[in-house]
Design a protein around this motif. Sequence first.
Motif, PDB file in Angstrom:
ATOM      1  N   ALA A  97       0.829  -1.215   0.000  1.00  0.00           N
ATOM      2  CA  ALA A  97       0.000   0.000   0.000  1.00  0.00           C
ATOM      3  C   ALA A  97       0.859   1.260   0.000  1.00  0.00           C
ATOM      4  O   ALA A  97       0.416   2.317  -0.428  1.00  0.00           O
ATOM      5  N   ASP A  98       2.100   1.149   0.463  1.00  0.00           N
ATOM      6  CA  ASP A  98       3.009   2.305   0.503  1.00  0.00           C
ATOM      7  C   ASP A  98       3.785   2.487  -0.798  1.00  0.00           C
ATOM      8  O   ASP A  98       4.543   3.440  -0.922  1.00  0.00           O
ATOM      9  N   SER A  99       3.648   1.578  -1.735  1.00  0.00           N
ATOM     10  CA  SER A  99       4.479   1.626  -2.937  1.00  0.00           C
ATOM     11  C   SER A  99       3.851   2.514  -4.011  1.00  0.00           C
ATOM     12  O   SER A  99       2.749   2.243  -4.500  1.00  0.00           O
ATOM     13  N   PRO A 100       4.556   3.592  -4.428  1.00  0.00           N
ATOM     14  CA  PRO A 100       3.997   4.480  -5.459  1.00  0.00           C
ATOM     15  C   PRO A 100       3.704   3.749  -6.767  1.00  0.00           C
ATOM     16  O   PRO A 100       2.673   4.001  -7.391  1.00  0.00           O
ATOM     17  N   SER A 101       4.594   2.841  -7.185  1.00  0.00           N
ATOM     18  CA  SER A 101       4.329   2.203  -8.484  1.00  0.00           C
ATOM     19  C   SER A 101       3.145   1.259  -8.413  1.00  0.00           C
ATOM     20  O   SER A 101       2.377   1.147  -9.370  1.00  0.00           O
ATOM     21  N   VAL A 102       2.975   0.582  -7.264  1.00  0.00           N
ATOM     22  CA  VAL A 102       1.791  -0.276  -7.121  1.00  0.00           C
ATOM     23  C   VAL A 102       0.540   0.597  -7.138  1.00  0.00           C
ATOM     24  O   VAL A 102      -0.430   0.312  -7.855  1.00  0.00           O
ATOM     25  N   ARG A 103       0.558   1.686  -6.396  1.00  0.00           N
ATOM     26  CA  ARG A 103      -0.636   2.538  -6.323  1.00  0.00           C
ATOM     27  C   ARG A 103      -0.994   3.094  -7.702  1.00  0.00           C
ATOM     28  O   ARG A 103      -2.157   3.140  -8.077  1.00  0.00           O
ATOM     29  N   ARG A 104       0.027   3.516  -8.434  1.00  0.00           N
ATOM     30  CA  ARG A 104      -0.233   4.089  -9.767  1.00  0.00           C
ATOM     31  C   ARG A 104      -0.942   3.070 -10.651  1.00  0.00           C
ATOM     32  O   ARG A 104      -1.954   3.345 -11.266  1.00  0.00           O
ATOM     33  N   ARG A 105      -0.384   1.863 -10.661  1.00  0.00           N
ATOM     34  CA  ARG A 105      -0.961   0.837 -11.538  1.00  0.00           C
ATOM     35  C   ARG A 105      -2.375   0.452 -11.091  1.00  0.00           C
ATOM     36  O   ARG A 105      -3.286   0.308 -11.905  1.00  0.00           O
ATOM     37  N   LEU A 106      -2.553   0.294  -9.781  1.00  0.00           N
ATOM     38  CA  LEU A 106      -3.891  -0.103  -9.289  1.00  0.00           C
ATOM     39  C   LEU A 106      -4.914   1.022  -9.498  1.00  0.00           C
ATOM     40  O   LEU A 106      -6.079   0.752  -9.788  1.00  0.00           O
TER      41      LEU A 106
END
Length: 244
Positions: free
Chosen positions: A109-118
């Motif tokens: 949940a803290d990862s910018p790249s994960v958040r961007r993609r999701l």
Amino acid sequence: MSGSSLTDDGSFMTRVVTIDGPAGAGKSTVARRLADRLGWRFLDTGALYRVVTLAALRRGVDLTSEAALGELVATLTVSLPPGGVFLDGQDVTQAIRTVEVTRSSRFVADSPSVRRRLNNWQRAFAADHDIVTEGRDQGTLVFPDAFRKYYLTASAEERARRRLAEYQARGESVSFEAVLRDHQERDARDAARALAPMKPADDATIIETTGSTIDQVVARLAEDIQRHLEQSSWGVEGARRLTS
Ligand code: DC
């Protein structure tokens, strides 16, 4: 694209209802039931963060490495058929709900790249369907123009009791104190993080659910949505479905 609305420029717009709030506030159950009532799709964004977490745990990915999480999320195929969650074709509906996945999800949940993609994935989902979506940042960041926004809260003790009952129903043994502590730590972190902090949107309606049943909360939101559908350019079609 039934139920969608033609805008002035001729494009179609789907309707989005957002339900944000802390763990155990009842968001998933309420959002799913509301979506059923409206005939819209339900989007559980927490499930997406959980799927990425499960994949990281299974593949031995370093949860503290932003680069590794970014690479991982780009390789996953996730689908959300009604009532289920699939990762690379495998049913993980139950596997993403364990205490281990819950505890490890904060790195993802803290990862910018994960958040961007999701976030992109969530918006793409809403491009095709009218949706009721739930999470932490749906009204603030992902769908700032949502039709209606709600923020569900309940006392920490009540939320821990609800989540404990879910774990017990799945045969997981964990104490009330441990769930309460986990929630308090997670809430504090979710609210304090720089990226997509958990907070009500300025135009969200706050719904305090301590002492209320799920039925009562769903009825309250359904009534509010019905009123707004009737008043809005979306017409009365959705409102009719709610009362039928
Ligand atoms: O709501 P949940 O317990 O299923 O959420 C799982 C994790 O994902 C939790 O660490 C909070 C995070 N989350 C998030 O950061 N943003 C969202 N929109 C939804 C969940």
